[in-house]
Design an enzyme around this catalytic site. Structure first.
Site, PDB file in Angstrom:
ATOM      1  N   ASP A   1     -13.244 -11.627   4.492  1.00  0.00           N
ATOM      2  CA  ASP A   1     -12.103 -10.496   4.065  1.00  0.00           C
ATOM      3  C   ASP A   1     -10.815 -11.309   4.008  1.00  0.00           C
ATOM      4  OD1 ASP A   1     -10.839  -8.272   3.565  1.00  0.00           O
ATOM      5  OD2 ASP A   1     -11.750  -7.114   5.258  1.00  0.00           O
TER       6      ASP A   1
ATOM      7  N   TYR B   1      -5.981   5.322  -0.875  1.00  0.00           N
ATOM      8  CA  TYR B   1      -7.455   4.957  -0.503  1.00  0.00           C
ATOM      9  C   TYR B   1      -7.457   4.507   0.950  1.00  0.00           C
ATOM     10  CZ  TYR B   1      -6.935  -0.020  -0.693  1.00  0.00           C
ATOM     11  OH  TYR B   1      -6.742  -1.354  -0.523  1.00  0.00           O
TER      12      TYR B   1
ATOM     13  N   CYS C   1      -7.018  -4.236  -1.769  1.00  0.00           N
ATOM     14  CA  CYS C   1      -8.256  -4.601  -0.951  1.00  0.00           C
ATOM     15  C   CYS C   1      -9.121  -5.196  -2.249  1.00  0.00           C
ATOM     16  CB  CYS C   1      -8.791  -3.987  -0.297  1.00  0.00           C
ATOM     17  SG  CYS C   1      -9.656  -2.488  -0.693  1.00  0.00           S
TER      18      CYS C   1
ATOM     19  N   GLU D   1     -31.141   1.725  14.492  1.00  0.00           N
ATOM     20  CA  GLU D   1     -29.730   1.757  14.460  1.00  0.00           C
ATOM     21  C   GLU D   1     -28.814   2.127  15.395  1.00  0.00           C
ATOM     22  OE1 GLU D   1     -26.183   4.421  13.576  1.00  0.00           O
ATOM     23  OE2 GLU D   1     -28.035   5.002  14.224  1.00  0.00           O
TER      24      GLU D   1
ATOM     25  N   HIS E   1     -13.290   0.257   1.276  1.00  0.00           N
ATOM     26  CA  HIS E   1     -12.574  -1.061   1.451  1.00  0.00           C
ATOM     27  C   HIS E   1     -13.203  -2.250   0.984  1.00  0.00           C
ATOM     28  CE1 HIS E   1     -10.331  -4.444   3.083  1.00  0.00           C
ATOM     29  NE2 HIS E   1     -11.354  -4.636   4.006  1.00  0.00           N
TER      30      HIS E   1
ATOM     31  N   GLU F   1     -29.401   5.101   8.975  1.00  0.00           N
ATOM     32  CA  GLU F   1     -29.048   5.940   9.981  1.00  0.00           C
ATOM     33  C   GLU F   1     -29.787   6.911  10.709  1.00  0.00           C
ATOM     34  OE1 GLU F   1     -25.889   5.716  10.736  1.00  0.00           O
ATOM     35  OE2 GLU F   1     -24.391   5.154   9.191  1.00  0.00           O
TER      36      GLU F   1
ATOM     37  N   ASP G   1     -18.153   5.123  15.338  1.00  0.00           N
ATOM     38  CA  ASP G   1     -18.445   6.588  15.309  1.00  0.00           C
ATOM     39  C   ASP G   1     -16.846   7.146  15.477  1.00  0.00           C
ATOM     40  OD1 ASP G   1     -21.182   6.467  15.546  1.00  0.00           O
ATOM     41  OD2 ASP G   1     -21.141   6.302  17.840  1.00  0.00           O
TER      42      ASP G   1
ATOM     43  N   TRP H   1       0.818  -1.189  -0.053  1.00  0.00           N
ATOM     44  CA  TRP H   1      -0.051   0.036   0.187  1.00  0.00           C
ATOM     45  C   TRP H   1       0.897   1.137   0.073  1.00  0.00           C
ATOM     46  CZ3 TRP H   1      -1.546  -4.399   2.092  1.00  0.00           C
ATOM     47  CH2 TRP H   1      -3.064  -4.966   1.988  1.00  0.00           C
TER      48      TRP H   1
ATOM     49  N   ASN I   1     -19.903   0.880  11.070  1.00  0.00           N
ATOM     50  CA  ASN I   1     -20.652   1.246  12.288  1.00  0.00           C
ATOM     51  C   ASN I   1     -19.849   2.335  13.185  1.00  0.00           C
ATOM     52  OD1 ASN I   1     -23.603   0.534  12.080  1.00  0.00           O
ATOM     53  ND2 ASN I   1     -22.404  -1.327  12.318  1.00  0.00           N
TER      54      ASN I   1
END
Length: 751
Positions: free
Chosen positions: A408, A581, A322, A510, A385, A505, A450, A286, A448
């Site tokens: 993944d 990215y 990725c 949520e 991603h 959202e 924050d 990367w 998710n």
């Protein structure tokens, strides 16, 4: 040293010698052992006929190249179905006299108790066992020396390569030894998403066609407001794919008896596709330095990567990122019969300390502090991603958690001491049930978490105070190619599946999912319990940048509104940077700072214009930029921060094909685009992929492309297989890269 001196394919040549010598030795040992057995009087097998193409049509595997190999065709079958098999004996087959047993051997040490040895007695003209057992019936086509049977493959059979052993003896002499015939044919058995009894069953025919049978598609990249579907040739039916898929399960150490369980298989695939453990297929990089390999943006299909992997003696291919890992996973899963889609999470969190927050620290000048104040905080936000969703039942979880599961293959965090991730139930992610297998907290945070911004504050107990918690920043959209739709010109074939991962959202559902997840993490509870009583009476809005065309300037603008009845003095910092990215900063582009006054109930704008000449030389792959804006209100100590990322749009590649697309009929393809830069393009290169059309091609272009001039290049190809096919091409140069395009062709049969 020897492999480097003698060439990259030396290891392959040595391995083939070892394999051939070992196989020949085993064959001679069997022949000699059979010759030394005392005569039994039983009929002997001369050969086995697999009805390879007929079975392939019934099993929906007729597209696999292995089926059509002219020198050494191999059967490719699906579990949970019958297939035809014929056995030629030296003498006429007599059902009343001849005792025949079929042994289907799987893995290193086949065992009935472990489910890796299927033993079938040939004696009935009807099936007599359950769907979980090997079974067979004698077909009416049996006559003379040919015994024709229909064999049933159990619905839970291990997936991979089987070998058939035929034992022949006499019914009236059960204690007499039996003759042994071992067929050398590699028989591939796959998952069966068409069977309701299979754990990978997918009912929707259109989705089966897309997620299992479609050998081309798109992988989404870019910024969330201007996502771009990058064409990709998955090529899961190519002759190199199934052997590598089986090999990956070996090196990832998925136990033989577990290879009928899609949960274990996809977990093994997520480990085997990357090179972090046991020399998997692809090495990630990367940092922009790819001089000893292929830059990730040059790949346009999976087959060329897998071919290079095999030809180099199964040494990792350099390099991937990725979206390349995800594309390879799509190829391998679909080849094995597992419904799979590549999904791209735009604004994706990498939570390194399991706090369910992404923490960013800024000094008094508004500059982000890499690593945080103690150098130990490496939370990051990737502009995008890419990972995969696979479809299956989850019998290892409570009821209701089946369906799409996230895996993944990009090496990020260890799981069970390996770089692997998933399968994680999307239902569990949506509910915030992060205590379920596998790797649910990591995936939950990706969509998710924050975002918390911390500012330097000498009056705080630990020197930092929270400026902002953005609850709606991460997981803006999750894009995949929609089923049953193709768009070669634009990106109307994209589908946002964010609602599969989380509730809308801002809704109560949520926030409840977030709180449910927080309860499962002590570190998260500490961060979310932080309180702030700072007065906030000025609102700020960072105006989104929707679109920037390569060669044009752009403007960063913040609009502030004073909601109070008093004058407010604001100090603002605006900062533009180029980045990979992954969110890693590359270069500073431009910064502006200053003070301004906002009258009571008034509105004020602050802006910074960035010219093309200021940013283009600082761009790296994907041409991504990030904007930080920080504003501090002097009277109330209110601090506001926001960030935005976007890509600079590049031209698309125009593709035209002349000549009738017909099998073994020469066609010509011409590709073109206009160089948008005021400098020449050098070190130009073209990558071409087209499953069923051609073998992957890598073409170096000797001529430069002049500034603002049209690039045109033509080449010829001869379609290999009829049907709807797609040509995928990528252009790259030192100055401008990842110019892509695709063209759908309908190839007709040869006359």
């Amino acid at each position: 040293m020897a492999s480097n001196r003698l060439g990259s394919d030396y290891n392959t040549w040595i391995n083939s010698l070892r394999s051939d010598f070992s196989r020949d030795l085993r064959r001679r040992d069997r022949v000699e052992a059979e010759a030394e057995k005392p005569p039994t009087g039983a009929n002997k097998v001369e050969r086995v006929h697999w009805y390879i193409k007929d079975n392939a049509r019934n099993h929906k595997t007729i597209k696999y190249d292995l089926v059509h190999d002219k020198e050494k065709p191999r059967p490719v079958l699906r579990r949970g179905q019958l297939f035809y098999l014929a056995i030629r004996f030296q003498e006429n087959f007599d059902q009343a006299k001849d005792r025949v047993v079929l042994n289907f051997r799987f893995g290193h040490k086949p065992s009935v108790s472990k489910g890796t040895l299927g033993v079938v007695m040939v004696k009935n003209d009807k099936l007599t066992r359950t769907k979980d057992e090997w079974d067979c019936r004698i077909d009416p086509g049996t006559r003379g020396k040919d015994l024709v049977v229909q064999v049933y493959i159990p619905i839970g059979a291990c997936v991979g390569i089987y070998h058939l052993e035929v034992l022949s003896g006499l019914h009236n002499s059960p204690n007499t030894g039996m003759n042994t015939y071992l067929d050398e044919t590699d028989c591939y058995i796959l998952f069966n998403p068409w069977s309701r009894d299979d754990t990978v069953f997918l009912e929707d025919e259109q989705k089966r066609e897309e997620y299992v049978m479609n050998d081309r598609g798109k992988v989404w990249v870019g910024a969330y407001r201007k996502a771009r579907g990058r064409p990709w040739a998955f090529g899961q039916f190519d002759d190199v794919v199934l052997p590598v898929a089986v090999y990956l399960l070996e090196i990832s150490k998925v136990a033989d008896p577990e290879r009928g369980n899609p949960v274990k298989v996809v977990r093994g695939i997520s480990a085997g596709v990357n090179s972090s453990d046991e020399n998997g297929v692809l090495e990630g990089r990367w940092d922009g330095e790819y001089s000893d390999g292929v830059p990730p943006y040059r790949w346009s299909g999976s087959v060329r990567i897998l071919e290079q992997y095999v030809k180099s003696g199964y040494q990792p291919v350099k390099y991937g990122q990725c979206w390349v890992f995800s594309a390879l996973v799509t190829t391998v899963c679909r080849a094995l019969g597992i419904p799979c889609r590549s999904v791209t999470n735009f604004v994706s969190a990498h939570d390194t300390n399991s706090s369910l927050t992404i923490d960013k620290f800024f000094d008094k000048q508004g500059e982000e502090i890499e690593g945080g104040p103690d150098g130990e905080n490496w939370d990051s936000i990737w502009n995008f991603h890419v990972w995969n969703d696979v479809w299956m039942a989850r019998n290892d979880l409570p009821a209701g958690y089946g369906g799409w599961q996230a895996i993944d293959a990009t090496p990020q965090e260890e799981s069970d001491h390996k770089m692997q991730c998933g399968p994680t139930s999307l239902v569990a992610i949506r509910r915030g049930d992060i205590g379920l297998n596998y790797d649910a907290p990591f995936v939950f945070a990706e969509v998710n978490a924050d975002v918390m911004h911390w500012g330097e504050d000498p009056q705080s107990e630990w020197g930092w105070s929270r400026m902002k918690m953005n609850k709606y920043h991460v997981g803006r959209s999750i894009m995949t190619k929609t089923s049953g739709k193709e768009d070669d010109i634009g990106d109307d074939d994209g589908e946002d599946v964010v609602n599969d991962y989380k509730n809308e959202e801002g809704t109560m559902a949520e926030r409840l999912a977030i709180h449910n997840a927080i309860r499962g993490s002590r570190r998260a509870m500490q961060y979310y319990n932080f309180k702030s009583d700072v007065k906030e009476d000025v609102t700020f809005d960072l105006i989104d940048i929707d679109k920037i065309i390569m060669g044009q300037p752009f403007q960063v603008k913040v609009v502030a509104r004073n909601e109070s009845n008093e004058t407010r003095k604001v100090r603002a910092f605006l900062n533009a940077r180029s980045l990979y990215y992954t969110g890693v900063s590359v270069a500073h582009i431009k910064k502006a700072e200053g003070n301004f006054i906002i009258e009571p109930k008034g509105t004020q704008e602050v802006a910074m214009t960035v010219q093309f000449k200021e940013y283009w030389e600082k761009l790296v792959e994907h041409c991504m930029m990030k904007i930080y804006a920080i504003c501090r209100v002097e009277e109330t100590q209110q601090t506001w921060t926001d960030e935005d990322d976007f890509t600079v749009e590049k031209p698309r590649l125009n593709i035209q094909v002349t000549g009738e697309p017909r099998v073994r009929n020469m066609c010509e393809v011409t590709m073109s685009f206009t160089n948008p830069l005021d400098v020449p393009l050098t070190n130009c290169h073209i990558s071409m992929d087209g499953p069923g059309l051609m073998r992957p091609r890598s073409i170096d272009i000797t001529d430069n492309v002049a500034p603002n001039q049209e690039f045109v290049y033509s080449t010829r190809f001869m379609p290999r297989i009829h049907g709807e096919r797609k040509l995928i091409i990528a252009f790259n140069s030192k100055e401008l890269f990842d110019i892509t395009g695709s063209k759908t062709l309908v190839v007709v049969k040869a006359e």
